[in-house]
Design an enzyme around this catalytic site. Structure first.
Site, mmCIF file in Angstrom:
data_model
loop_
_atom_site.group_PDB
_atom_site.id
_atom_site.type_symbol
_atom_site.label_atom_id
_atom_site.label_comp_id
_atom_site.label_asym_id
_atom_site.label_seq_id
_atom_site.Cartn_x
_atom_site.Cartn_y
_atom_site.Cartn_z
ATOM 1 N N GLU A 278 17.070 19.655 -33.856
ATOM 2 C CA GLU A 278 17.318 20.847 -33.053
ATOM 3 C C GLU A 278 16.060 21.376 -32.380
ATOM 4 O OE1 GLU A 278 19.144 23.722 -35.595
ATOM 5 O OE2 GLU A 278 20.564 22.254 -36.351
ATOM 6 N N CYS B 162 17.819 28.082 -38.635
ATOM 7 C CA CYS B 162 17.302 26.750 -38.937
ATOM 8 C C CYS B 162 18.346 25.778 -39.459
ATOM 9 C CB CYS B 162 16.235 26.852 -40.013
ATOM 10 S SG CYS B 162 15.026 28.036 -39.605
HETATM 11 N N1 SAH Z 1 9.092 24.370 -43.132
HETATM 12 C C1 SAH Z 1 8.465 25.421 -42.388
HETATM 13 C C2 SAH Z 1 9.024 25.657 -41.008
HETATM 14 C C3 SAH Z 1 10.503 25.623 -40.788
HETATM 15 S S1 SAH Z 1 11.508 26.988 -41.182
HETATM 16 C C4 SAH Z 1 8.471 26.697 -43.185
HETATM 17 O O1 SAH Z 1 9.021 26.722 -44.276
HETATM 18 O O2 SAH Z 1 7.878 27.671 -42.761
HETATM 19 C C5 SAH Z 1 11.061 28.326 -40.142
HETATM 20 C C6 SAH Z 1 11.299 29.675 -40.816
HETATM 21 O O3 SAH Z 1 12.698 29.999 -40.939
HETATM 22 C C7 SAH Z 1 10.739 29.723 -42.229
HETATM 23 O O4 SAH Z 1 10.099 30.949 -42.437
HETATM 24 C C8 SAH Z 1 12.000 29.633 -43.063
HETATM 25 O O5 SAH Z 1 11.765 30.091 -44.349
HETATM 26 C C9 SAH Z 1 12.958 30.467 -42.238
HETATM 27 N N2 SAH Z 1 14.377 30.298 -42.605
HETATM 28 C C10 SAH Z 1 14.995 29.204 -43.067
HETATM 29 N N3 SAH Z 1 16.298 29.458 -43.289
HETATM 30 C C11 SAH Z 1 16.508 30.738 -42.964
HETATM 31 C C12 SAH Z 1 17.643 31.602 -42.988
HETATM 32 N N4 SAH Z 1 18.821 31.171 -43.412
HETATM 33 N N5 SAH Z 1 17.477 32.871 -42.559
HETATM 34 C C13 SAH Z 1 16.272 33.308 -42.131
HETATM 35 N N6 SAH Z 1 15.175 32.560 -42.101
HETATM 36 C C14 SAH Z 1 15.281 31.286 -42.522
#
Ligand code: SAH
Length: 352
Positions: free
Chosen positions: A91, A333
């Site tokens: 994505e 995400c």
């Molecule tokens: N692996 C990296 C980058 C990808 S996720 C990381 O962990 O930072 C990007 C951001 O979206 C991260 O802060 C992650 O924790 C957040 N995220 C993932 N799922 C989410 C959700 N369901 N609601 C809100 N934020 C979420």
């Protein structure tokens, strides 16, 4: 024979490649200009037809095609699904802000980190993306932005960037170069779940990107419940690596904190977080959790998010609440890909 993916090459590498084909060096600059525009060989009109055909036999110009494009009726946010050459999908999201267009890019197909609230990790990690695939996605997205172009990049799509270190670094060097999209490193954010050793390595790269760290908890006990990585890297170590990053780069670190009902959203959690961050040059970005159907975690309500933000501000922590964009198009995400893996969409090719 596997074809060479040209999108991952910088001008020097591309020059070696074209001279290796018996072509004059100046063709590399022409070729690069087309690649950056997201064009296929057949569209590269300044190159002789024979060269275009030769390139087509040995190389790939577009390693990631936009196979679905969803545009939010609410705010113009676009969510794209990209099809890679091996048919995996990843994505990307285009977000339109007053200060310009931001592209949110994936770094891996799936993710191995296992965070409890994240849809990207549901099927585990399938593979890393190459620098060329990341650049190819960015060029394809940029081609859909009309004349404004992408001004900012956030590595916040699926995957853990620091778990794909070399390719991500190569991508950052490439995309920030004047021959590519020339996006300033200060306009690029790299988000990590807190792989502290790699964070220290990044601090030494001399690439002043904004480091975002997904903290999501004020202590190890809560963090371990929702983020398996916290069992390997305790919070003290992650925060220490953050302090090192600030020292080395002079840039403040951004902490992401998704508020999850009943887990991490109480005012005493805000208090504990403020104490942990005291004295650090940082900013906290509160995220109202995007509900993920497959996970049994719910967003804290708006009032709680506000109260949490206010408490942090009272304690002199710089804090903002992230606006939710693209709610109507599976903005969070991994949600679009997860949805497609369950119920495949009828293909509509929208790449140029
Ligand atoms: N692996 C990296 C980058 C990808 S996720 C990381 O962990 O930072 C990007 C951001 O979206 C991260 O802060 C992650 O924790 C957040 N995220 C993932 N799922 C989410 C959700 N369901 N609601 C809100 N934020 C979420």
């Amino acid at each position: 024979m596997t074809k060479s993916c040209l999108c991952g090459m910088n001008l020097e590498q591309l020059t070696d490649f074209v001279t290796g084909l018996g072509q004059p060096a100046f063709r590399a600059r022409q070729l690069m200009a087309w690649l950056v525009k997201g064009m296929d060989f057949s569209q590269m009109h300044t190159l002789p037809a024979a060269l275009r055909e030769q390139l087509d036999r040995v190389a790939v110009a577009r390693p990631a095609l936009v196979s679905e494009r969803h545009v939010s009726a609410l705010d113009g946010t676009e969510k794209h699904l990209y099809r890679l050459l091996d048919n995996h999908t990843v994505e990307g999201v285009l977000m339109r802000y007053r200060h310009g267009i931001t592209f949110c890019l994936s770094t891996q197909v799936g993710c191995a980190m296992g965070c409890a609230f994240c849809a990207s990790t549901l099927g585990g990690k399938l593979r890393d993306l190459s620098a060329g695939e990341m650049a190819g996605m960015t060029y394809a997205a940029n081609a859909l932005c009309a004349d404004e172009g992408i001004g900012n990049i956030v590595l916040m799509g699926s995957g853990e960037p620091l778990d794909n270190y070399e390719q991500v670094i190569a991508f950052l060097r490439l995309i920030s170069s004047p021959d590519s999209l020339n996006i300033g490193l200060r306009h690029i954010s790299l988000s990590t779940c807190g792989l502290s050793e790699q964070m220290r390595r990044l601090a030494r790269e001399g690439l002043p990107v904004t480091l975002s760290v997904s903290l999501h908890a004020p202590n190890d006990e809560i963090r371990r419940r929702i983020m398996p990585v916290a069992r390997v890297y305790p919070m003290a170590e992650v925060l220490d690596a953050c302090r090192g990053y600030v020292r080395q780069t002079g840039r403040r670190v951004v902490f992401e904190y998704a508020l999850i009902a009943g887990i991490n959203n109480q005012l005493h959690h805000a208090q504990e977080l403020a104490a942990r961050l005291r004295g650090m040059q940082c900013h906290v970005n509160l995220i109202p959790l995007n509900d993920v159907a497959e996970r049994d975690l719910r967003a804290a309500d708006r009032g709680q998010v506000r109260a949490f933000a206010n408490r942090l501000a009272e304690l002199n922590v710089s804090v903002t609440v992230r606006r939710q964009l693209g709610d109507d198009i599976f903005g969070a995400c991994g949600q679009l890909r997860a949805q497609r893996l369950k119920a495949p969409f009828i293909e509509e090719e929208v790449g140029t």
